[in-house]
Design an enzyme around this catalytic site. Structure first.
Site: not given
Length: 256
Positions: A12, A15, A48, A50, A54, A75, A106, A156, A199
């Site tokens: 992922n 970030h 992801h 959103r 963000r 995502e 999440t 998942e 996660h």
């Protein structure tokens, strides 16, 4: 799914976009991070999108789909907006997650059992465009059974509570959470679902959860981007890949 099989790594890159957006501009570029991760052993890329954009933004998703040679896993929340974006971009897969504007990341899994019809509609619409859908859920029997009932091909499992208990040094809670994951993975596989997990995973927990033969894929992001600050992204991906393969080897499976 065979009793023993390779385990895939989805990286992922959200970030990387968080760092970019902190200052503006285009650096660091999530697409560049995706290419580095793939070259280092990632089997796919997760991002992801959103509602509040963000970190990842629409242009990132379009460029990732156009630029990477491995599967893109989008995502997303099960909103009309996000389903429309996914159907336009057509990633390989879409993982439907719960989303609240206030949360940092999440928190918890989808309430599939309480939202069967809206989620069934989203799954069907995405599937019609060739997108493989997964549902991000806690390892709870009612949620797993509901996911199977509404036609989700993949789930998942949320591993955050297990990882948090380990970080807090609560051995009893960690053992209980891991047992719940083990049982959930078994139940899901017996229901014909492909099982992923993610996660909060790090090197140690990725190795541990890879010992479960039902788990086909791990999705890991924040930890890897954090490690990349110190050691570089390629080195972090190599290390997590090696940890996963060590864990899978304990089941008698083949390293990917």
């Amino acid at each position: 799914m065979p009793a023993f099989s390779p385990i895939r790594l989805g990286v992922n890159i959200d970030h990387v976009a968080t760092v970019r957006n902190a200052r503006g501009g285009r650096h660091p570029d999530p697409v560049k991070a995706a290419r580095i991760a793939i070259a280092a052993g990632a089997d796919g890329i997760t991002a992801h999108l959103r509602e509040d954009r963000r970190h990842i933004v629409d242009d990132d998703i379009a460029r990732l789909k156009a630029s990477i040679e491995k599967p893109l896993n989008l995502e997303m929340a099960a909103t009309h907006e996000m389903v429309a974006v996914a159907c336009k971009v057509r990633p390989h897969a879409a993982c439907i997650v719960p989303e609240r504007r206030q949360e940092r990341t999440t928190e918890g899994g989808l309430d599939v059992d309480g939202q069967r019809e809206p989620l069934r509609a989203a799954i069907n619409e995405l599937a019609e465009t060739g997108i493989r859908v997964s549902l991000f859920i806690a390892a709870e029997p009612a949620q797993i059974e509901a996911a199977a009932a509404i036609g989700a091909p993949v789930i998942e499992l949320h591993t955050g509570a297990w990882c948090d208990a380990l970080t807090a040094g609560d051995a009893a809670a960690a053992a209980a959470e891991f047992t719940r994951i083990v049982r959930g993975a078994g139940l899901a596989a017996s229901a014909g679902l492909e099982v992923h997990a993610g996660h909060g995973l790090d090197f140690a927990t990725a190795e541990k959860i890879a010992t479960l033969p039902e788990i086909a894929e791990l999705n890991i992001g924040h930890f890897l981007i954090g490690e990349a600050i110190f050691d570089g992204l390629a080195a972090a991906v190599h290390k997590i890949r090696a940890a996963m393969d060590r864990g899978r080897a304990q089941t008698g499976g083949t390293a990917s």
